[in-house]
Design a protein around this motif. Sequence first.
Motif, PDB file in Angstrom:
ATOM      1  N   LYS A 163      56.427  50.383   1.103  1.00 12.55           N
ATOM      2  CA  LYS A 163      57.353  51.624   2.082  1.00 12.55           C
ATOM      3  C   LYS A 163      55.902  52.260   2.274  1.00 12.55           C
ATOM      4  CE  LYS A 163      61.436  51.883  -0.019  1.00 12.55           C
ATOM      5  NZ  LYS A 163      62.304  52.061   0.918  1.00 12.55           N
ATOM      6  N   ILE A 164      54.451  52.310   1.559  1.00 13.90           N
ATOM      7  CA  ILE A 164      53.367  53.239   2.239  1.00 13.90           C
ATOM      8  C   ILE A 164      52.851  52.495   3.575  1.00 13.90           C
ATOM      9  CG2 ILE A 164      53.188  54.790   0.559  1.00 13.90           C
ATOM     10  CD1 ILE A 164      50.769  52.917   0.365  1.00 13.90           C
ATOM     11  N   GLY A 165      53.154  51.236   3.863  1.00 13.94           N
ATOM     12  CA  GLY A 165      52.522  50.286   4.316  1.00 13.94           C
ATOM     13  C   GLY A 165      53.134  50.780   5.971  1.00 13.94           C
ATOM     14  N   PRO A 166      54.618  50.802   6.455  1.00  7.58           N
ATOM     15  CA  PRO A 166      55.238  51.230   7.476  1.00  7.58           C
ATOM     16  C   PRO A 166      54.590  52.166   7.874  1.00  7.58           C
ATOM     17  CG  PRO A 166      56.114  49.970   6.430  1.00  7.58           C
ATOM     18  CD  PRO A 166      55.019  49.628   5.343  1.00  7.58           C
ATOM     19  N   ALA A 167      54.430  53.261   7.055  1.00 13.21           N
ATOM     20  CA  ALA A 167      53.527  55.255   6.610  1.00 13.21           C
ATOM     21  C   ALA A 167      52.567  54.938   7.585  1.00 13.21           C
ATOM     22  CB  ALA A 167      54.586  55.051   5.808  1.00 13.21           C
ATOM     23  N   LEU A 168      51.631  54.650   6.850  1.00 15.46           N
ATOM     24  CA  LEU A 168      50.166  54.795   6.897  1.00 15.46           C
ATOM     25  C   LEU A 168      50.038  54.243   8.195  1.00 15.46           C
ATOM     26  CD1 LEU A 168      48.286  53.503   4.289  1.00 15.46           C
ATOM     27  CD2 LEU A 168      48.268  56.133   5.265  1.00 15.46           C
ATOM     28  N   ALA A 169      50.447  52.482   9.274  1.00 11.35           N
ATOM     29  CA  ALA A 169      50.325  51.990   9.655  1.00 11.35           C
ATOM     30  C   ALA A 169      50.974  53.027  11.606  1.00 11.35           C
ATOM     31  CB  ALA A 169      50.960  51.570  10.038  1.00 11.35           C
TER      32      ALA A 169
END
Length: 301
Positions: A70-76
Amino acid sequence: MNRSGLNELDIVLAVARRGTFTAAASELEISPSAVTNAIAGLEKRLGIRLFNRTTRSVALTDAGRRYVEKIGPALAMIRVAEEELESESHAPAGTLKLNVPPESGSLWYPTLLLPFLQRYPRIRVDLYSQREQVDIVAAGYDAGIRLMEDIPADMIAVRLTAELRMIVVASPAYLAEAGVPAQPEALSDHQLLCMRMSDGSIYRWDLMNQQRHYKLQGEARFAASDLASVHQAALAGLGIACLSEQHVAGDVQVGKLVHLLPDWQVHLGTLCLYYPGHRLVPPALKALIAFVRETENRPHL
């Protein structure tokens, strides 16, 4: 979320990518204790263990894996927004994280990556070599490099090389002693130097000519999980190997290795840059894609 909170999430992704707190600390240029404290603080605040730790390794828990996805795409997306603002008044900038196959560098570094970095001095590139294919979005990579047939269908692919193939080679000294195989079926009577796959199996060469297909039979005298070791074994005269034509072309040209069964080869396809098409593309990746397409009609591609 404040900046310190975002830093914690960056640390989580770095640990997931690198597999140890020490390696994550090295990547982020912070102390290992800072990584340990950040992960412990985040786990305490969430009330969930993200990583299972032993004295030798660190691995995501099931909850941690879902969290990273979940956080990978958001931080990207946050990083892309920041880099786009930074690049509006300057040349493209930012850090480009690429997941690449081991030992693929000679196929595209000299013609693409190094000239690209020379053109764009404000772009930084972090390469992560990994034989196993990963979810580049969840793992926090901007893009990956793989053979076309291995790229997920929902990704956008940009060709980096021409068609790649593997050829059968051996040293003159080995052939003088053992003889020269005239047909693929004769390979089983020879000493074989093979690649070991990530699942532990031995790669059986899928040789093709225009009319026929032959899958290697026989036991390997020598097997290794890296191309360089098999290459060195072939140069040392230990047997017959099937290696990337690009990697052994120089040795064949000067006579250190002999190209056997020239009508037979393993077709690998083309090496491609790939990235997700459903999110914002970072400025550094946009610049790399444009550079690749600019050079795609040159003779080496």
